[in-house]
Design a protein around this motif. Sequence first.
Motif, PDB file in Angstrom:
ATOM      1  N   ILE A  67      -1.898   2.969 -13.815  1.00  0.00           N
ATOM      2  CA  ILE A  67      -1.584   2.502 -12.563  1.00  0.00           C
ATOM      3  C   ILE A  67      -2.614   3.440 -11.693  1.00  0.00           C
ATOM      4  N   ALA A  68      -3.219   3.000 -10.617  1.00  0.00           N
ATOM      5  CA  ALA A  68      -3.952   3.762  -9.664  1.00  0.00           C
ATOM      6  C   ALA A  68      -3.562   3.299  -8.315  1.00  0.00           C
ATOM      7  N   LEU A  69      -3.632   4.193  -7.444  1.00  0.00           N
ATOM      8  CA  LEU A  69      -3.217   4.158  -6.055  1.00  0.00           C
ATOM      9  C   LEU A  69      -4.362   4.545  -5.075  1.00  0.00           C
ATOM     10  N   GLY A  70      -4.384   3.908  -3.824  1.00  0.00           N
ATOM     11  CA  GLY A  70      -5.237   4.608  -2.907  1.00  0.00           C
ATOM     12  C   GLY A  70      -4.666   3.862  -1.351  1.00  0.00           C
ATOM     13  N   GLY A  71      -5.373   3.883  -0.565  1.00  0.00           N
ATOM     14  CA  GLY A  71      -5.195   3.292   0.686  1.00  0.00           C
ATOM     15  C   GLY A  71      -5.502   4.100   2.005  1.00  0.00           C
ATOM     16  N   GLY A  72      -6.237   3.617   2.877  1.00  0.00           N
ATOM     17  CA  GLY A  72      -6.298   4.494   4.049  1.00  0.00           C
ATOM     18  C   GLY A  72      -7.325   5.553   3.869  1.00  0.00           C
ATOM     19  N   GLN A  73      -7.172   6.652   4.210  1.00  0.00           N
ATOM     20  CA  GLN A  73      -7.933   7.730   4.111  1.00  0.00           C
ATOM     21  C   GLN A  73      -7.666   8.700   2.774  1.00  0.00           C
ATOM     22  N   THR A  74      -6.616   8.049   1.839  1.00  0.00           N
ATOM     23  CA  THR A  74      -6.417   8.603   0.741  1.00  0.00           C
ATOM     24  C   THR A  74      -7.483   8.357  -0.345  1.00  0.00           C
ATOM     25  N   VAL A  75      -7.860   9.482  -1.098  1.00  0.00           N
ATOM     26  CA  VAL A  75      -8.785   9.403  -2.209  1.00  0.00           C
ATOM     27  C   VAL A  75      -7.938   8.916  -3.371  1.00  0.00           C
ATOM     28  N   PRO A  76      -8.301   7.619  -3.750  1.00  0.00           N
ATOM     29  CA  PRO A  76      -7.459   7.118  -4.827  1.00  0.00           C
ATOM     30  C   PRO A  76      -7.284   7.874  -5.990  1.00  0.00           C
ATOM     31  N   GLN A  77      -6.105   7.623  -7.035  1.00  0.00           N
ATOM     32  CA  GLN A  77      -5.740   8.498  -8.009  1.00  0.00           C
ATOM     33  C   GLN A  77      -4.929   7.654  -8.957  1.00  0.00           C
ATOM     34  N   ARG A  78      -5.043   8.222 -10.219  1.00  0.00           N
ATOM     35  CA  ARG A  78      -4.374   7.934 -11.314  1.00  0.00           C
ATOM     36  C   ARG A  78      -3.077   8.167 -11.346  1.00  0.00           C
ATOM     37  N   LEU A  79      -1.904   7.772 -11.734  1.00  0.00           N
ATOM     38  CA  LEU A  79      -0.836   8.414 -11.812  1.00  0.00           C
ATOM     39  C   LEU A  79      -0.316   8.699 -13.205  1.00  0.00           C
ATOM     40  N   GLU A  80      -1.385   9.524 -13.830  1.00  0.00           N
ATOM     41  CA  GLU A  80      -1.184   9.816 -15.457  1.00  0.00           C
ATOM     42  C   GLU A  80       0.134  10.216 -15.710  1.00  0.00           C
TER      43      GLU A  80
END
Length: 310
Positions: free
Chosen positions: A239-252
């Motif tokens: 699962i990976a999430l980002g959006g807007g000014q957010t640096v995307p990240q894995r939800l490890e």
Amino acid sequence: MNMKAQEIMSSPLVWHPQSAAEAWLLKQSYGLEGIYISGGTLLRTQWESGVSAIPKHLIDLSAIRGLNEVKIGESGVIIGGQVTLQACRTNAFLQRNFPLVTDAVRTIAAPSIRHLATIGGNISSFIGDAIPALLAYDAEVIWFNGELEQRVSLSSYLLQANDPNQGHERLLLSIVLPFTQLREESSACMDEEENAISTIKRFGAYHKVGRREAFTPSIVTAAILGAISPAGVLTELVIALGGGQTVPQRLERLEEEIIGAAVDHQLLQQAYDRILQEYEPREDLFATASYRKITAANVITAELWKATRD
């Protein structure tokens, strides 16, 4: 002095290095007054809106050889940083084997922009909409440090996004999408055919949530890849999430917690709650952090639920 002369004097000098080493030296020479540029579409938007000032020197990377090609190597697909988003979107091999990447690219800007914007520029922004899809495939990046090329995971590369001593000094050359997952799928299919047992079902999806499908700031960008057994048990999950000014990240942590569990109401609630805890989006004029969290949790849990129904 007339307006035309003023514009010429205020325009940045554009340099066209022929190699990564030459580009690096230019960057070291001009420091904060010089920036690397690819298609320049995002940078131009930032300059026009006043978010950032136009620098005195632009270091154009388009003339560096080998950075505008998609190559199929032994261990993965190597995408040059200067490959345009449109070229990524229409590449048949990427469409067939890494569909989340081409799905993500399709949602970025308008077609005319995608013909100019590059995959390297999307990553170098650290907030590009393509990044969650690349993270889902365990992408790696190759970058130049002034002496040699280094290859690291995209996740590691993004960790230094806010480091003023590292973030914008690194010269991104290429992106690597490894074949590991594809080999595992082929091997699994062969074993299951030989044993005449049911195949493990694989699922995946990319979502960009915004006011319009494309050419709009994203509220949430989400990528999910996984596999589920005939009994409804998760055997793989990314699962990976980002959006807007957010640096995307894995939800490890979430991935580790629910792999091996059956997808039921309890698991969906656990995933929803964990996303609210683990995902840390930035708030801006378009959406609050809380709204982004809830949106991301809804998108991911919906995909997990669909995986047991399709």
